[in-house]
Scaffold this active site. Structure first.
Site, PDB file in Angstrom:
ATOM      1  N   SER A   1       0.843  -1.201   0.000  1.00 34.85           N
ATOM      2  CA  SER A   1       0.000   0.000   0.000  1.00 34.85           C
ATOM      3  C   SER A   1       0.879   1.251   0.000  1.00 34.85           C
ATOM      4  O   SER A   1       0.422   2.337  -0.347  1.00 34.85           O
ATOM      5  CB  SER A   1      -0.932   0.018   1.221  1.00 34.85           C
ATOM      6  OG  SER A   1      -0.221  -0.278   2.404  1.00 34.85           O
TER       7      SER A   1
ATOM      8  N   GLU B   1       0.097 -12.478  -1.899  1.00 37.12           N
ATOM      9  CA  GLU B   1      -1.359 -12.416  -2.086  1.00 37.12           C
ATOM     10  C   GLU B   1      -1.888 -13.606  -2.872  1.00 37.12           C
ATOM     11  O   GLU B   1      -1.191 -14.162  -3.715  1.00 37.12           O
ATOM     12  CB  GLU B   1      -1.728 -11.118  -2.841  1.00 37.12           C
ATOM     13  CG  GLU B   1      -1.505  -9.864  -2.008  1.00 37.12           C
ATOM     14  CD  GLU B   1      -2.088  -8.603  -2.648  1.00 37.12           C
ATOM     15  OE1 GLU B   1      -2.742  -8.680  -3.711  1.00 37.12           O
ATOM     16  OE2 GLU B   1      -1.874  -7.523  -2.069  1.00 37.12           O
TER      17      GLU B   1
ATOM     18  N   GLU C   1      -9.034  -9.889   3.750  1.00 29.11           N
ATOM     19  CA  GLU C   1      -9.366  -8.487   3.433  1.00 29.11           C
ATOM     20  C   GLU C   1     -10.735  -8.387   2.745  1.00 29.11           C
ATOM     21  O   GLU C   1     -10.985  -9.069   1.736  1.00 29.11           O
ATOM     22  CB  GLU C   1      -8.282  -7.861   2.533  1.00 29.11           C
ATOM     23  CG  GLU C   1      -8.628  -6.414   2.144  1.00 29.11           C
ATOM     24  CD  GLU C   1      -7.483  -5.596   1.566  1.00 29.11           C
ATOM     25  OE1 GLU C   1      -6.333  -6.077   1.569  1.00 29.11           O
ATOM     26  OE2 GLU C   1      -7.760  -4.463   1.108  1.00 29.11           O
TER      27      GLU C   1
HETATM   28  O1  KIV Z   1      -0.370  -3.460   1.562  1.00 33.11           O
HETATM   29  C1  KIV Z   1      -1.018  -3.439   2.622  1.00 33.11           C
HETATM   30  O2  KIV Z   1      -1.028  -2.449   3.365  1.00 33.11           O
HETATM   31  C2  KIV Z   1      -1.781  -4.627   2.963  1.00 33.11           C
HETATM   32  C3  KIV Z   1      -2.683  -4.564   4.141  1.00 33.11           C
HETATM   33  C4  KIV Z   1      -3.864  -3.758   3.843  1.00 33.11           C
HETATM   34  C5  KIV Z   1      -3.045  -5.913   4.639  1.00 33.11           C
HETATM   35  O3  KIV Z   1      -1.682  -5.607   2.302  1.00 33.11           O
END
Ligand code: KIV
Length: 301
Positions: A55, A125, A192
């Site tokens: 993220s 993932e 998620e």
């Molecule tokens: O990239 C991220 O921050 C995540 C979380 C939201 C679990 O994968």
């Protein structure tokens, strides 16, 4: 104790701490961090796990999605976070395109997160072929966290950033992915954006810690993105985000106040500057008025 006083020294969080917390029903707290100051905040706040999530692509690097972020960019962020942490368990997110092609690629990338950034574990993932990649990385001695439900790296294939598993058939896909990742040896899984009912029904079958984000209250812990929970990121916030601060607004106000002070000559004040002793001021004045340099040499005409 002041709000900023360091927490009493706690033992480092390990895989067994996390398993123990699950066994005892103690909620596990995970937050993302992407640099030294955010990691220090997570450390001081006493969280159990820190995720250097991809993220970061959006929250700190300004990309439109998680897809473009590179392994080198993630490693730089993860290494900075590592330098700000001593207690929480540190997980590095394997970015899109860095692990899917083969077990060899997945192991090599995971090893970089451990060797170059000091991560304790990595996250990847999806189910499907990611299950084999997870098993390969675990086989190479690196703990792996799975991630099912909404998997942002492949959001396009999932129909966008939307909750997953809302029909019984789609929910069974999430169940199968989660159980396969557990079977592959993952030490924990992120759920998620899945319905709370799905989480509740699946939890009894999952022996490893489940960390939820938009997955309801039945998980073993929760994770939120640092910039979302503190109100630093001004992009779209998902329904599951709860804001615990409005830091961006405070930062804008601070910079605006600074800009106004500079423009109105209120900053700097005498207290922000450095002084010369009065005799040195006089010597300098004399040197400047006689045209000599303060070191004794004459200035060129
Ligand atoms: O990239 C991220 O921050 C995540 C979380 C939201 C679990 O994968």
């Amino acid at each position: 104790m002041s709000a900023h006083a360091p927490v009493a020294k706690r033992p480092s969080v390990s895989l067994s701490t996390l398993a123990e917390k699950k066994a005892l029903g103690e909620p596990i707290v995970m937050v993302t961090a992407y640099d030294y100051p955010s990691a220090q905040v997570a450390e001081t706040a006493g969280v159990d796990m820190v995720l250097v999530g991809d993220s970061a692509a959006m929250t700190v690097l300004g990309y439109p999605s998680t897809v473009p972020v590179s392994t080198d960019e993630m490693l730089m962020l993860a290494a900075a976070a590592r330098r700000g942490l001593t207690t929480p368990f540190l997980v590095g997110d394997l970015p899109f395109g860095s692990y899917e092609a083969s077990d060899e690629q997945a192991i090599a990338t995971a090893q970089r997160f451990v060797k170059e950034a000091g991560c304790d574990a990595v996250k990847l993932e999806r189910g499907g072929s990611s299950v084999d990649r997870a098993a390969a990385i675990v086989g190479a001695g690196i703990p792996v966290m799975g991630h099912v439900g909404l998997t942002p790296q492949t959001a396009t294939a999932l129909g966008g950033y939307r909750s997953q598993g809302r029909t019984a058939e789609r929910a069974m896909e999430v169940v199968e992915d989660a159980l396969a990742l557990q079977e592959a040896g993952c030490f924990a899984i992120v759920f998620e954006a899945v319905p709370s009912q799905l989480t509740e029904m699946l939890m009894p079958q999952v022996e490893i810690p489940v960390i939820g984000i938009g997955a309801g209250p039945a998980t073993d812990g929760q994770v939120l993105v640092f910039h979302d929970l503190l109100g630093i990121y001004d992009g779209h916030a998902a329904r599951f985000v709860k804001r615990y601060g409005d830091i961006r607004e405070s930062m804008v106000q601070g910079v605006e106040a600074y800009a106004a002070d500079v423009r109105d000559r209120r900053y700097p004040e005498p207290a922000h500057g450095y002084d010369m002793a009065p005799d040195e001021v006089e010597r300098l004045r004399g040197a400047l008025s006689s045209g000599a340099s303060p070191r004794g040499a004459r200035r060129p005409a």
